[in-house]
Design a protein around this motif. Structure first.
Motif, PDB file in Angstrom:
ATOM      1  N   SER A 119      -5.228 -12.377 128.843  1.00 14.26           N
ATOM      2  CA  SER A 119      -3.964 -13.246 129.127  1.00 14.26           C
ATOM      3  C   SER A 119      -3.317 -13.618 128.015  1.00 14.26           C
ATOM      4  O   SER A 119      -2.749 -15.061 127.224  1.00 14.26           O
ATOM      5  N   ASP A 164      -5.065 -16.340 133.300  1.00 13.98           N
ATOM      6  CA  ASP A 164      -6.513 -15.242 133.175  1.00 13.98           C
ATOM      7  C   ASP A 164      -5.615 -14.232 134.932  1.00 13.98           C
ATOM      8  O   ASP A 164      -6.658 -13.457 134.414  1.00 13.98           O
ATOM      9  N   ALA A 165      -6.953 -15.272 135.164  1.00 10.03           N
ATOM     10  CA  ALA A 165      -6.285 -15.077 136.763  1.00 10.03           C
ATOM     11  C   ALA A 165      -5.105 -14.275 137.353  1.00 10.03           C
ATOM     12  O   ALA A 165      -5.016 -12.781 138.021  1.00 10.03           O
ATOM     13  N   GLU A 209      -9.151  -5.433 129.606  1.00 15.31           N
ATOM     14  CA  GLU A 209      -9.227  -7.165 129.670  1.00 15.31           C
ATOM     15  C   GLU A 209      -9.489  -7.425 128.800  1.00 15.31           C
ATOM     16  O   GLU A 209      -9.097  -8.589 128.564  1.00 15.31           O
ATOM     17  N   GLN A 213      -7.407 -20.451 132.906  1.00 17.17           N
ATOM     18  CA  GLN A 213      -7.719 -19.808 133.977  1.00 17.17           C
ATOM     19  C   GLN A 213      -6.927 -19.552 135.644  1.00 17.17           C
ATOM     20  O   GLN A 213      -7.179 -17.807 135.226  1.00 17.17           O
ATOM     21  N   GLN A 220      -4.429 -10.841 135.450  1.00 19.24           N
ATOM     22  CA  GLN A 220      -6.120  -9.938 135.972  1.00 19.24           C
ATOM     23  C   GLN A 220      -5.206  -8.968 137.211  1.00 19.24           C
ATOM     24  O   GLN A 220      -5.629  -7.568 136.803  1.00 19.24           O
ATOM     25  N   ASP A 221      -5.003 -10.136 138.035  1.00 15.98           N
ATOM     26  CA  ASP A 221      -3.603  -9.419 139.323  1.00 15.98           C
ATOM     27  C   ASP A 221      -2.764  -8.204 139.067  1.00 15.98           C
ATOM     28  O   ASP A 221      -2.553  -7.622 139.810  1.00 15.98           O
ATOM     29  N   GLU A 244     -14.437  -8.575 134.877  1.00 19.96           N
ATOM     30  CA  GLU A 244     -15.296  -9.458 134.199  1.00 19.96           C
ATOM     31  C   GLU A 244     -16.481  -8.916 133.565  1.00 19.96           C
ATOM     32  O   GLU A 244     -18.148  -9.173 133.498  1.00 19.96           O
ATOM     33  N   SER A 280       1.679 -20.767 134.708  1.00 16.56           N
ATOM     34  CA  SER A 280      -0.130 -20.973 134.460  1.00 16.56           C
ATOM     35  C   SER A 280       0.375 -21.294 132.494  1.00 16.56           C
ATOM     36  O   SER A 280      -0.367 -21.797 132.388  1.00 16.56           O
TER      37      SER A 280
END
Length: 190
Positions: free
Chosen positions: A19, A163-164, A181, A160, A167-168, A3, A153
């Motif tokens: 994502s 995306d989370a 990212e 969202q 990133q994980d 971010e 998801s």
């Protein structure tokens, strides 16, 4: 590092969120009807898919296809043509139902009984960034073994959450994971 790219592209870098690239690839793997929804063959095929059972019809209605049974019957018989707005709703409902229907199959193929799937991450395009501001970012590969949150998801249309989850997942790249990212492409096969 995550971010930190709030002002992405300020110096000329180009790319998309990782994502979003994963969602595109999952959409590609899900396949579906190739004929555009604007052609009669395309919207008729989508309507047949959405009305083949009461479950898919209910899922289509839940996804936003809210027309009367009379209108639906007229469309299926070819007596009437859907409006531009209705065509968009038909296509959106089709994609939503299709994602839901193929998610379990894709998840099984991507997880491969715990062996996972190799993912190629192509870094962002820095060709327009001044030389002194460019980062050293290279092409990376990794093996993703847990696709449950990502596919879940994606199937739910939760951007969202996707995306989370992504990133994980890319944290496994090490200390430089934040540089991925934004990417030009994410590739994998199932």
């Amino acid at each position: 590092m995550p971010e930190k790219n709030i002002d992405f592209g300020r110096f000329g870098a180009r790319g998309i969120k990782g994502s979003d690239a994963v969602a595109r690839k999952l959409d590609e793997l899900a396949g579906g009807i190739a004929t555009p929804v604007t052609a009669k063959r395309g919207w008729m095929a989508r309507l047949h898919y959405l009305t083949k059972s009461t479950q898919t019809l209910k899922a289509a209605q839940d996804a936003g296809l809210t027309v009367t049974h009379r209108t639906l019957k007229a469309w299926l018989e070819g007596k009437r043509r859907p409006s531009k707005t209705s065509l968009e709703r038909i296509d959106q409902a089709y994609r939503t139902v299709r994602r839901h229907n193929v998610a379990r199959h894709l998840l099984r193929r991507l997880n491969r009984d715990g062996r996972g799937t190799r993912v190629e991450i192509h870094p962002l395009n820095q060709s327009q960034v001044p030389q002194q501001l460019q980062r050293v970012v290279e092409y990376r590969t990794m093996n993703v073994r847990r696709w449950d949150r990502i596919v879940g998801s994606w199937a739910a249309g939760d951007h969202q959450g996707l995306d989370a989850a992504w990133q994980d997942t890319i944290v496994d790249l090490g200390s430089q994971w934040g540089q991925y990212e934004y990417v030009t492409n994410v590739g994998f096969a199932a």
